[in-house]
Write a protein that holds these residues in place. Sequence first.
Motif, PDB file in Angstrom:
ATOM      1  N   PRO A 127      36.588  53.567  56.256  1.00 13.73           N
ATOM      2  CA  PRO A 127      37.016  52.182  56.039  1.00 13.73           C
ATOM      3  C   PRO A 127      37.458  51.521  57.342  1.00 13.73           C
ATOM      4  O   PRO A 127      38.634  51.214  57.553  1.00 13.73           O
ATOM      5  CB  PRO A 127      38.184  52.345  55.060  1.00 13.73           C
ATOM      6  CG  PRO A 127      38.754  53.693  55.392  1.00 13.73           C
ATOM      7  CD  PRO A 127      37.578  54.547  55.779  1.00 13.73           C
ATOM      8  N   VAL A 128      36.515  51.321  58.246  1.00 13.18           N
ATOM      9  CA  VAL A 128      36.801  50.662  59.517  1.00 13.18           C
ATOM     10  C   VAL A 128      36.106  49.311  59.524  1.00 13.18           C
ATOM     11  O   VAL A 128      35.146  49.068  58.781  1.00 13.18           O
ATOM     12  CB  VAL A 128      36.336  51.517  60.709  1.00 13.18           C
ATOM     13  CG1 VAL A 128      37.154  52.796  60.796  1.00 13.18           C
ATOM     14  CG2 VAL A 128      34.856  51.852  60.611  1.00 13.18           C
ATOM     15  N   ALA A 129      36.559  48.416  60.382  1.00 14.60           N
ATOM     16  CA  ALA A 129      36.089  47.032  60.337  1.00 14.60           C
ATOM     17  C   ALA A 129      34.681  46.860  60.891  1.00 14.60           C
ATOM     18  O   ALA A 129      33.950  45.972  60.453  1.00 14.60           O
ATOM     19  CB  ALA A 129      37.068  46.139  61.111  1.00 14.60           C
ATOM     20  N   HIS A 130      34.285  47.680  61.849  1.00 12.97           N
ATOM     21  CA  HIS A 130      33.015  47.466  62.526  1.00 12.97           C
ATOM     22  C   HIS A 130      31.950  48.449  62.037  1.00 12.97           C
ATOM     23  O   HIS A 130      32.153  49.664  62.054  1.00 12.97           O
ATOM     24  CB  HIS A 130      33.193  47.603  64.040  1.00 12.97           C
ATOM     25  CG  HIS A 130      34.115  46.567  64.620  1.00 12.97           C
ATOM     26  ND1 HIS A 130      33.710  45.291  64.904  1.00 12.97           N
ATOM     27  CD2 HIS A 130      35.431  46.639  64.949  1.00 12.97           C
ATOM     28  CE1 HIS A 130      34.735  44.605  65.396  1.00 12.97           C
ATOM     29  NE2 HIS A 130      35.788  45.397  65.427  1.00 12.97           N
ATOM     30  N   GLU A 131      30.815  47.917  61.635  1.00 12.43           N
ATOM     31  CA  GLU A 131      29.716  48.752  61.167  1.00 12.43           C
ATOM     32  C   GLU A 131      29.238  49.701  62.255  1.00 12.43           C
ATOM     33  O   GLU A 131      28.872  50.846  61.984  1.00 12.43           O
ATOM     34  CB  GLU A 131      28.555  47.861  60.704  1.00 12.43           C
ATOM     35  CG  GLU A 131      27.341  48.618  60.199  1.00 12.43           C
ATOM     36  CD  GLU A 131      27.643  49.451  58.955  1.00 12.43           C
ATOM     37  OE1 GLU A 131      26.970  50.480  58.753  1.00 12.43           O
ATOM     38  OE2 GLU A 131      28.559  49.064  58.192  1.00 12.43           O
ATOM     39  N   ALA A 132      29.250  49.249  63.499  1.00 12.81           N
ATOM     40  CA  ALA A 132      28.804  50.099  64.601  1.00 12.81           C
ATOM     41  C   ALA A 132      29.677  51.342  64.733  1.00 12.81           C
ATOM     42  O   ALA A 132      29.187  52.426  65.067  1.00 12.81           O
ATOM     43  CB  ALA A 132      28.817  49.316  65.909  1.00 12.81           C
ATOM     44  N   GLU A 133      30.954  51.198  64.462  1.00 11.36           N
ATOM     45  CA  GLU A 133      31.850  52.359  64.532  1.00 11.36           C
ATOM     46  C   GLU A 133      31.515  53.354  63.431  1.00 11.36           C
ATOM     47  O   GLU A 133      31.498  54.567  63.661  1.00 11.36           O
ATOM     48  CB  GLU A 133      33.305  51.910  64.419  1.00 11.36           C
ATOM     49  CG  GLU A 133      34.299  53.060  64.535  1.00 11.36           C
ATOM     50  CD  GLU A 133      35.747  52.607  64.478  1.00 11.36           C
ATOM     51  OE1 GLU A 133      36.628  53.483  64.389  1.00 11.36           O
ATOM     52  OE2 GLU A 133      35.984  51.378  64.513  1.00 11.36           O
ATOM     53  N   ARG A 134      31.237  52.847  62.216  1.00 12.40           N
ATOM     54  CA  ARG A 134      30.860  53.748  61.136  1.00 12.40           C
ATOM     55  C   ARG A 134      29.569  54.482  61.466  1.00 12.40           C
ATOM     56  O   ARG A 134      29.449  55.695  61.245  1.00 12.40           O
ATOM     57  CB  ARG A 134      30.700  52.956  59.825  1.00 12.40           C
ATOM     58  CG  ARG A 134      32.008  52.514  59.209  1.00 12.40           C
ATOM     59  CD  ARG A 134      31.834  52.105  57.757  1.00 12.40           C
ATOM     60  NE  ARG A 134      31.106  50.849  57.635  1.00 12.40           N
ATOM     61  CZ  ARG A 134      31.700  49.648  57.641  1.00 12.40           C
ATOM     62  NH1 ARG A 134      33.007  49.560  57.775  1.00 12.40           N
ATOM     63  NH2 ARG A 134      30.979  48.547  57.500  1.00 12.40           N
ATOM     64  N   GLU A 135      28.607  53.767  62.003  1.00  8.80           N
ATOM     65  CA  GLU A 135      27.338  54.392  62.360  1.00  8.80           C
ATOM     66  C   GLU A 135      27.518  55.415  63.473  1.00  8.80           C
ATOM     67  O   GLU A 135      26.918  56.496  63.445  1.00  8.80           O
ATOM     68  CB  GLU A 135      26.334  53.317  62.798  1.00  8.80           C
ATOM     69  CG  GLU A 135      25.861  52.414  61.677  1.00  8.80           C
ATOM     70  CD  GLU A 135      24.857  51.387  62.166  1.00  8.80           C
ATOM     71  OE1 GLU A 135      24.494  51.444  63.365  1.00  8.80           O
ATOM     72  OE2 GLU A 135      24.440  50.539  61.350  1.00  8.80           O
ATOM     73  N   GLY A 136      28.343  55.082  64.437  1.00  6.88           N
ATOM     74  CA  GLY A 136      28.582  56.009  65.537  1.00  6.88           C
ATOM     75  C   GLY A 136      29.205  57.304  65.069  1.00  6.88           C
ATOM     76  O   GLY A 136      28.823  58.396  65.514  1.00  6.88           O
ATOM     77  N   ARG A 137      30.160  57.205  64.160  1.00  6.80           N
ATOM     78  CA  ARG A 137      30.790  58.412  63.618  1.00  6.80           C
ATOM     79  C   ARG A 137      29.778  59.244  62.835  1.00  6.80           C
ATOM     80  O   ARG A 137      29.751  60.473  62.944  1.00  6.80           O
ATOM     81  CB  ARG A 137      31.965  58.032  62.724  1.00  6.80           C
ATOM     82  CG  ARG A 137      33.147  57.430  63.465  1.00  6.80           C
ATOM     83  CD  ARG A 137      34.312  57.181  62.515  1.00  6.80           C
ATOM     84  NE  ARG A 137      35.468  56.642  63.222  1.00  6.80           N
ATOM     85  CZ  ARG A 137      36.685  56.554  62.688  1.00  6.80           C
ATOM     86  NH1 ARG A 137      36.884  56.943  61.427  1.00  6.80           N
ATOM     87  NH2 ARG A 137      37.685  56.061  63.387  1.00  6.80           N
TER      88      ARG A 137
END
Length: 284
Positions: A219-229
């Motif tokens: 549940p993070v604000a940026h889609e790029a962060e979710r994809e990176g993880r």
Amino acid sequence: MVSVGPGRRGRPAGIAYHGVAGASQDCLDAVLNLLMGRSAIRQVRLLSAAGSHALLLSTEFDDLIAIKSGFSSGYSGEGPTALSKALCALVAHGATISEHAVEPDYISRVDDAALSLGDLEALSLAQEIRPARWADYIQERHHRWVAEGYWVAMMPEVMPFAILDRRLAASALRFWANPDQALVDGYRLLEDTVRRRSGLDRHGARLFREAFNGRLGWPVAHEAEREGRAHLFANAFMAFRNPRMHRPAGPDPAALAEFLLLNQLFRLEAEAVEIAAVGEVGPA
């Protein structure tokens, strides 16, 4: 004025002693292990007597720690090299260093863990050696270590238990006995955990690609962060786990770093939630 009772100066100083007299590597290890702790070494008094050296360290909390006389100077060998490395590490950590000439029996009392309150008082009143010469004990190559950061290579490898995911605790305890097995067991546990949570009957990188693309996420604000993880899991397995499974176990200087990467994956997995919950947080 505080009155000092008779005989008080002869009482034991009650400080800590580390190292083994005459054992250069043991005394160097004692210094490096102390630098790995959370209590910073602020002041170093180098005690010198006829080419033999001991250290008296003061921490940020004013605790005193004596390092016995495993250090020496005036010739090429293990003792001077250990002294050079110890001073190099202390300088890199920002310690203030002064050198003091003492009698040989003072060094003997350090080695016997028998300094008295009077010994400490006498040292506090003693003038440091001027002009300062302690920097001359650091060998030229070690001076470069301080400036260029190479000193980190001589620090001991330690398992940082405080930051470990609890599920890796058992593997961490037996890590030094068999690093390869500890890593293999950890990778297997991570796969089993994600397989159970996602309900997928997949393995390796494919499991993580599918699990973190529609079933689990953060549940993070940026889609790029979710994809990176999400990519981190699959890429770590391809880059580290898969090669490990296809080569014979043996010495691996990077094993601890890999274990800490695996630990980070466990920490990220623990933060992941069902994708429905992720959907409640839209991209920024």
